[in-house]
Scaffold this active site. Sequence first.
Site, PDB file in Angstrom:
ATOM      1  N   LYS A 174       0.858  -1.188   0.000  1.00 47.66           N
ATOM      2  CA  LYS A 174       0.000   0.000   0.000  1.00 47.66           C
ATOM      3  C   LYS A 174       0.895   1.239   0.000  1.00 47.66           C
ATOM      4  O   LYS A 174       1.418   1.656   1.026  1.00 47.66           O
ATOM      5  CB  LYS A 174      -0.945   0.048   1.214  1.00 47.66           C
ATOM      6  N   GLU A 249       9.942   2.245  10.100  1.00 51.12           N
ATOM      7  CA  GLU A 249      10.953   3.242   9.688  1.00 51.12           C
ATOM      8  C   GLU A 249      10.272   4.586   9.782  1.00 51.12           C
ATOM      9  O   GLU A 249       9.439   4.927   8.932  1.00 51.12           O
ATOM     10  CB  GLU A 249      11.406   2.995   8.238  1.00 51.12           C
ATOM     11  N   CYS A 283      13.786  11.656   5.129  1.00 46.23           N
ATOM     12  CA  CYS A 283      13.754  11.280   6.556  1.00 46.23           C
ATOM     13  C   CYS A 283      15.082  11.553   7.226  1.00 46.23           C
ATOM     14  O   CYS A 283      15.132  11.908   8.402  1.00 46.23           O
ATOM     15  CB  CYS A 283      13.377   9.810   6.697  1.00 46.23           C
ATOM     16  N   GLU A 384       9.668  17.116  13.527  1.00 45.89           N
ATOM     17  CA  GLU A 384      10.053  16.999  12.120  1.00 45.89           C
ATOM     18  C   GLU A 384       9.202  17.970  11.290  1.00 45.89           C
ATOM     19  O   GLU A 384       7.975  17.884  11.318  1.00 45.89           O
ATOM     20  CB  GLU A 384       9.768  15.559  11.683  1.00 45.89           C
TER      21      GLU A 384
HETATM   22  P1  NAD Z   1       2.351   9.026   6.846  1.00 50.02           P
HETATM   23  O1  NAD Z   1       2.626   8.406   8.171  1.00 50.02           O
HETATM   24  O2  NAD Z   1       1.365  10.125   6.778  1.00 50.02           O
HETATM   25  O3  NAD Z   1       1.849   7.920   5.809  1.00 50.02           O
HETATM   26  C1  NAD Z   1       2.632   6.809   5.458  1.00 50.02           C
HETATM   27  C2  NAD Z   1       1.736   5.702   4.928  1.00 50.02           C
HETATM   28  O4  NAD Z   1       0.893   5.246   5.984  1.00 50.02           O
HETATM   29  C3  NAD Z   1       0.802   6.122   3.797  1.00 50.02           C
HETATM   30  O5  NAD Z   1       0.740   5.084   2.860  1.00 50.02           O
HETATM   31  C4  NAD Z   1      -0.523   6.298   4.506  1.00 50.02           C
HETATM   32  O6  NAD Z   1      -1.638   6.135   3.666  1.00 50.02           O
HETATM   33  C5  NAD Z   1      -0.451   5.185   5.522  1.00 50.02           C
HETATM   34  N1  NAD Z   1      -1.317   5.327   6.696  1.00 50.02           N
HETATM   35  C6  NAD Z   1      -1.741   6.456   7.298  1.00 50.02           C
HETATM   36  N2  NAD Z   1      -2.507   6.168   8.364  1.00 50.02           N
HETATM   37  C7  NAD Z   1      -2.570   4.816   8.443  1.00 50.02           C
HETATM   38  C8  NAD Z   1      -3.203   3.906   9.332  1.00 50.02           C
HETATM   39  N3  NAD Z   1      -3.912   4.316  10.381  1.00 50.02           N
HETATM   40  N4  NAD Z   1      -3.050   2.586   9.112  1.00 50.02           N
HETATM   41  C9  NAD Z   1      -2.317   2.135   8.082  1.00 50.02           C
HETATM   42  N5  NAD Z   1      -1.695   2.946   7.198  1.00 50.02           N
HETATM   43  C10 NAD Z   1      -1.816   4.276   7.386  1.00 50.02           C
HETATM   44  O7  NAD Z   1       3.784   9.470   6.297  1.00 50.02           O
HETATM   45  P2  NAD Z   1       4.089  10.307   4.987  1.00 50.02           P
HETATM   46  O8  NAD Z   1       3.673  11.727   5.227  1.00 50.02           O
HETATM   47  O9  NAD Z   1       3.569   9.584   3.801  1.00 50.02           O
HETATM   48  O10 NAD Z   1       5.684  10.206   4.923  1.00 50.02           O
HETATM   49  C11 NAD Z   1       6.545  11.102   5.553  1.00 50.02           C
HETATM   50  C12 NAD Z   1       7.129  10.470   6.802  1.00 50.02           C
HETATM   51  O11 NAD Z   1       7.829   9.279   6.455  1.00 50.02           O
HETATM   52  C13 NAD Z   1       8.159  11.357   7.472  1.00 50.02           C
HETATM   53  O12 NAD Z   1       7.935  11.351   8.865  1.00 50.02           O
HETATM   54  C14 NAD Z   1       9.489  10.678   7.156  1.00 50.02           C
HETATM   55  O13 NAD Z   1      10.505  10.933   8.103  1.00 50.02           O
HETATM   56  C15 NAD Z   1       9.089   9.244   7.113  1.00 50.02           C
HETATM   57  N6  NAD Z   1      10.053   8.451   6.328  1.00 50.02           N
HETATM   58  C16 NAD Z   1      10.940   7.653   7.010  1.00 50.02           C
HETATM   59  C17 NAD Z   1      11.891   6.925   6.295  1.00 50.02           C
HETATM   60  C18 NAD Z   1      12.897   6.055   7.019  1.00 50.02           C
HETATM   61  O14 NAD Z   1      13.641   5.346   6.352  1.00 50.02           O
HETATM   62  N7  NAD Z   1      12.968   6.071   8.346  1.00 50.02           N
HETATM   63  C19 NAD Z   1      11.919   6.997   4.904  1.00 50.02           C
HETATM   64  C20 NAD Z   1      11.004   7.817   4.244  1.00 50.02           C
HETATM   65  C21 NAD Z   1      10.074   8.535   4.964  1.00 50.02           C
END
Ligand code: NAD
Length: 497
Positions: A174, A249, A283, A384
């Site tokens: 997803k 992550e 990230c 962040e």
């Molecule tokens: P997000 O948490 O808003 O969403 C990530 C994913 O989770 C999306 O696919 C979203 O639809 C899904 N999601 C949201 N709520 C959910 C739920 N209740 N149940 C299941 N799935 C759900 O994050 P984002 O805004 O898409 O991404 C940015 C974040 O990702 C930043 O905090 C960044 O630091 C982090 N990130 C971390 C890494 C790493 O390697 N540590 C890499 C890339 C991004």
Amino acid sequence: MDRSLFIDGFWRAASDGSTREIRSPHDGSLVVVVSEATATDSSAAIDAARRSFDSGEFASWSWRRRSDLVARIADLLERDAVEIARKESGDTGKRLVEAEYDLADVISVFRYYAKLGVAVDDRIVQTGDDRIRSRITHEPVGVCALIGPWNYPLLQASWKVAPALMAGCSFILKPSELTPSTAIHLMHIIQEAGAPTGVANLILGAGTIAGAPLTQDSRVDLVSFTGGLMTGRRIMAAAAETVKKVALELGGKNPNIIFADADIDAAIDNAVTAVFLHSGQVCSAGTRLLVERSIHDRVVSEIVRRAKAIRMGGPDDLLAETGPLISRAHLEKVERYVDSAIAEGATLLTGGKRSGEKSHSAGWYFEPTVLDGCNTRMSCVQDESFGPVLTIEVFDTEEEAISLGNDTIYGLAGAVWSADTEKTERVARALRHGTIWINDFGPYRAQAEWGGFKSSGIRRELGPSGLDEYLEIKHIWTNTSPAHSGWFSDEEQGEDS
Ligand code: NAD
């Protein structure tokens, strides 16, 4: 009707016919329309993955055969590289050249796991008893929910999909609802490469509707999630109900520490890239600059000069150095973050607002921003922003630099700049972050584990540990000479006794 969900080997529309428009962060133009899954679709995808896994077909493939499949996927990604990079830059708004770099990394991840998996062997346990054969085997963990973010959509998916396939798992991918296009392309490729029906499934749509069921359903064995801290907490809580394995992550507030004895020009140049690459939507972005007091003025004035000169533009702007933010909501979040930093006492040196350039007016462009006079009590240092915002703190001693670098709930990555190799080694070891760069910032390799300490996550992706995530460990004990245990008496007891 749009059919962009891939479930049980078929391309399907959402069960209620819903669709979502994906619009370019660069200029708001329509990029693509995709299906928007319901909870019923997510359940159907879990069902398909479960049946495929429980049939035992894919898990019984030899490591060599699965390795060939994963290598073939890498070949097909290479064949379609131009088209895929264009789709990635369309959804994310990032420059085409960046999307091309990302795709080269994606291919290297599939190639790495194709080679690594072949090497996973049973381990013989020495029991000291000739009658016993004891061995440790590795088996696929089962049905995996792979949930990803929008900043590096295909790259983050590849860190999960390649080892999951190599291990013999079935999965439901997803991607973020904002960036679905390259995941759709990847599914076509996995199908073409010859994965058995039901092994790879794709669900598109909102996290709370399409994603949440994947984290709650007892038929799912593992959730591997990359995204924000708040979502990670929710997912971990949801997964606890059925004791799923969880790999997270999450975000980072990554300290970039410059000592006065560093190669200052290289440190400044890397500090600019560390925070402004992809407009800070990384990230591991170096959003916290910790600079030794004696070089503060020189370093900060040069970073501000460089930040002011950064050229922003859309996917096809060959002169652009970075691009827009992903959405209006995200831009507004970054705006609020800068406003609160100023209210808390930070000094705005440049940026802090939407780009005023005419060619940016229909997109989500935010100026590279530098905030001086920051400290760890400020939310701008702790939270962040995920935007092009650099906060600057000063330190006087090595101990203070370490203490500041660790004064965060996150622990994803950090860097230390100094010509003193003993000092850099001491600082690298003392920082509680999952990756430390010494006199560098940002590089990573498929061979090296990636992940966070503290609230930046649980477990690791990439490297051998990234494959271990998708493997269960089983101990098989064979007694070649069965005998009584001798523990309880086998003599008949008289009634009186
Ligand atoms: P997000 O948490 O808003 O969403 C990530 C994913 O989770 C999306 O696919 C979203 O639809 C899904 N999601 C949201 N709520 C959910 C739920 N209740 N149940 C299941 N799935 C759900 O994050 P984002 O805004 O898409 O991404 C940015 C974040 O990702 C930043 O905090 C960044 O630091 C982090 N990130 C971390 C890494 C790493 O390697 N540590 C890499 C890339 C991004």
